[in-house]
Design a protein around this motif. Structure first.
Motif, PDB file in Angstrom:
ATOM      1  N   ARG A  59      -0.838   6.274 -11.497  1.00 43.04           N
ATOM      2  CA  ARG A  59       0.048   6.106 -10.385  1.00 43.04           C
ATOM      3  C   ARG A  59       1.614   6.315 -10.863  1.00 43.04           C
ATOM      4  O   ARG A  59       2.192   5.414 -10.596  1.00 43.04           O
ATOM      5  CB  ARG A  59      -0.205   4.724  -9.701  1.00 43.04           C
ATOM      6  CG  ARG A  59      -1.543   4.844  -9.331  1.00 43.04           C
ATOM      7  CD  ARG A  59      -1.635   3.459  -8.400  1.00 43.04           C
ATOM      8  NE  ARG A  59      -1.765   2.382  -9.221  1.00 43.04           N
ATOM      9  CZ  ARG A  59      -2.636   1.813  -9.890  1.00 43.04           C
ATOM     10  NH1 ARG A  59      -3.845   2.415  -9.761  1.00 43.04           N
ATOM     11  NH2 ARG A  59      -2.607   0.522 -10.521  1.00 43.04           N
TER      12      ARG A  59
ATOM     13  N   THR B 227       5.156   7.057 -10.981  1.00 45.00           N
ATOM     14  CA  THR B 227       6.147   7.139  -9.887  1.00 45.00           C
ATOM     15  C   THR B 227       7.471   7.835 -10.365  1.00 45.00           C
ATOM     16  O   THR B 227       7.966   8.897 -10.199  1.00 45.00           O
ATOM     17  CB  THR B 227       6.423   6.127  -9.163  1.00 45.00           C
ATOM     18  OG1 THR B 227       6.697   5.064 -10.019  1.00 45.00           O
ATOM     19  CG2 THR B 227       5.052   5.557  -8.415  1.00 45.00           C
TER      20      THR B 227
ATOM     21  N   THR C 119      -2.612  16.618  -4.520  1.00 47.38           N
ATOM     22  CA  THR C 119      -2.437  15.275  -5.147  1.00 47.38           C
ATOM     23  C   THR C 119      -3.899  14.457  -4.676  1.00 47.38           C
ATOM     24  O   THR C 119      -4.811  15.064  -4.117  1.00 47.38           O
ATOM     25  CB  THR C 119      -1.306  14.316  -4.584  1.00 47.38           C
ATOM     26  OG1 THR C 119      -1.599  14.498  -3.311  1.00 47.38           O
ATOM     27  CG2 THR C 119      -0.100  15.001  -5.230  1.00 47.38           C
TER      28      THR C 119
ATOM     29  N   ASN D 268      -5.749  10.045 -11.076  1.00 46.72           N
ATOM     30  CA  ASN D 268      -5.140   9.926  -9.779  1.00 46.72           C
ATOM     31  C   ASN D 268      -3.797  10.473  -9.772  1.00 46.72           C
ATOM     32  O   ASN D 268      -3.025   9.726 -10.163  1.00 46.72           O
ATOM     33  CB  ASN D 268      -5.270   8.349  -9.437  1.00 46.72           C
ATOM     34  CG  ASN D 268      -5.013   8.451  -7.659  1.00 46.72           C
ATOM     35  OD1 ASN D 268      -5.216   9.233  -7.057  1.00 46.72           O
ATOM     36  ND2 ASN D 268      -4.336   7.298  -7.572  1.00 46.72           N
TER      37      ASN D 268
ATOM     38  N   THR E  70      -0.621  11.130  -7.821  1.00 43.75           N
ATOM     39  CA  THR E  70       0.047  10.782  -6.645  1.00 43.75           C
ATOM     40  C   THR E  70       1.186  11.438  -6.453  1.00 43.75           C
ATOM     41  O   THR E  70       2.100  11.280  -5.279  1.00 43.75           O
ATOM     42  CB  THR E  70       0.681   9.186  -6.853  1.00 43.75           C
ATOM     43  OG1 THR E  70       1.662   9.127  -8.127  1.00 43.75           O
ATOM     44  CG2 THR E  70      -0.481   8.156  -7.140  1.00 43.75           C
TER      45      THR E  70
END
Length: 409
Positions: free
Chosen positions: A12, A14, A84, A144, A146
């Motif tokens: 994840r 960011t 995504t 995953n 994001t």
């Protein structure tokens, strides 16, 4: 077996700052040249005193260690704004890392295992200490995503390499007319192993520590001007020592009773036995193996010619020629198997599996230890008992039963 050390928080990603906070503890790659033989508490050190019971023993030590991040699998992957989420991506093989000590990739309990154990201590990181190779097949990981962007998906490890040496007990001249037995440094070789397998996804804008696996993945992604998706080249396998030995034997065998060129036999005959002089090396009958048998009345198969040859690695080479068979003591199992049995074979012009180094006690004593030149293994046996075969042990025998008498008769 493949081990994963997965960092789910990195799935994840960011911002670069957030990534840095999560991975700031990554270790840096580096080379450590150890100042002298590195030994754990209780291990012998070069120059320390040893006893006659240590003549048949061998101990490893680490001379240098290098830790470098290595990407084993990689895939550059573009994620658009509308794609995504969780996706499965196939990674291509970049390079393989194989656990290796010297020329052996088969690691068993013994000298090679101890080399890797000491390397693990030196880097303060868990490493493979068994026979192992990173996967050569494509790997699929699910990640995953994001945020959209260009990612490098990777699997990697920290490759640990360096040099090791060995210590053997041997006679040394003190320079004042007296002698002592001390642990002496002997040649070793190089080792390779690797740590836990890690996987992840990285972008060029993520801030990561220098020397980390993630930094290496960024380099392959092309973030710092390195060749895009640069492929690491694997080391070609070392020539099989067993095949080399077999090639040497072709057109190289000496006739029975002869001595290899360049070797001169010492005057008289010798017998080799246990320090209490109750059991001696004997070959008899149709077989070519030699075993411990009771003395003092030994058949001719219990006497040997000790033939001196050239010097290598700072020690004189010896060929041990049996008087009855007219053949040389030989290790015919070239796999490096712990406890493999010696036998008699025709003496060859060039064969390191027929060459031995002798480690001697102080003058006035006939106690020795014997080491096979080809792999550094010491001569010993499972038990000191009648009819026990002579075998090779990577570290010798811990109970001191690898010490023998070399008795001229």
């Amino acid at each position: 077996m493949r081990f994963r050390q997965v960092h789910p928080v990195l799935s994840r990603l960011t911002t670069g700052a957030a990534s840095l906070a999560l991975i700031a503890t990554s270790a840096l790659a580096g080379v450590t040249a150890l100042a002298g033989p590195a030994a754990a508490a209780g291990d012998p050190r070069a120059g320390e005193a040893c006893t006659s019971a240590d003549l048949g023993k061998r101990h490893p030590f680490i001379k240098s260690v290098k830790v470098e991040p290595t990407i084993t699998h990689f895939k550059g992957y573009f994620v658009t704004a509308g794609s995504t989420g969780s996706q499965s991506v196939k990674l291509s093989t970049q390079t393989q890392v194989t656990v290796e000590v010297g020329t052996s990739t088969t690691i068993t309990v013994g000298f090679a295992f101890e080399v890797l154990t000491k390397a693990e201590t030196a880097v303060n990181r868990t490493v493979k200490k068994t026979t192992a190779t990173t996967s050569a097949e494509e790997q699929t990981i699910t990640w995953n995503f994001t945020q959209p962007g260009y990612y490098g998906l990777y699997q990697g490890t920290r490759k640990v390499t360096g040099e090791y040496g060995s210590l053997n007990c041997d006679r040394v001249d003190r320079g004042d007319g007296t002698y002592a037995t001390q642990w002496t440094e002997r040649p070793g070789g190089r080792y390779t192993t690797f740590s836990t397998i890690e996987e992840g996804a990285i972008r060029c804008e993520d801030q990561v520590p220098a020397g980390s696996i993630m930094k290496k993945a960024q380099e392959i992604l092309g973030c710092e001007g390195t060749a895009a998706k640069e492929r690491a080249t694997g080391k070609a396998p070392a020539p099989d020592s067993a095949h080399k030995g077999q090639e040497a034997s072709v057109n190289g065998e000496r006739g029975a009773g002869s001595v290899p060129p360049g070797f001169t036999c010492l005057p008289g005959k010798y017998r080799i036995g246990t320090p209490d002089r109750k059991l001696f090396w004997v070959t008899y009958g149709a077989g070519d193996y030699f075993r411990l048998r009771p003395g003092p009345r030994l058949p001719e198969g219990g006497t040997w010619s000790m033939c001196e040859g050239p010097q290598s690695n700072g020690k004189t080479e010896y060929a041990l020629v049996n008087s009855y068979k007219g053949r040389c003591a030989t290790m015919t199992d070239h796999s490096g198997s712990e406890g493999a049995q010696f036998r008699m074979d025709p003496c060859r012009t060039a064969d390191d599996y027929q060459r031995f180094y002798l480690y001697r006690d102080v003058p006035g004593s006939d106690l020795i230890g014997l080491q096979l030149k080809a792999n550094g293994y010491m001569v010993g046996q499972e038990r000191v008992v009648d009819d026990t075969a002579m075998r090779q042990y990577s570290q010798g025998k811990a109970d001191g039963t690898g010490t023998y008498v070399l008795e001229k008769i």
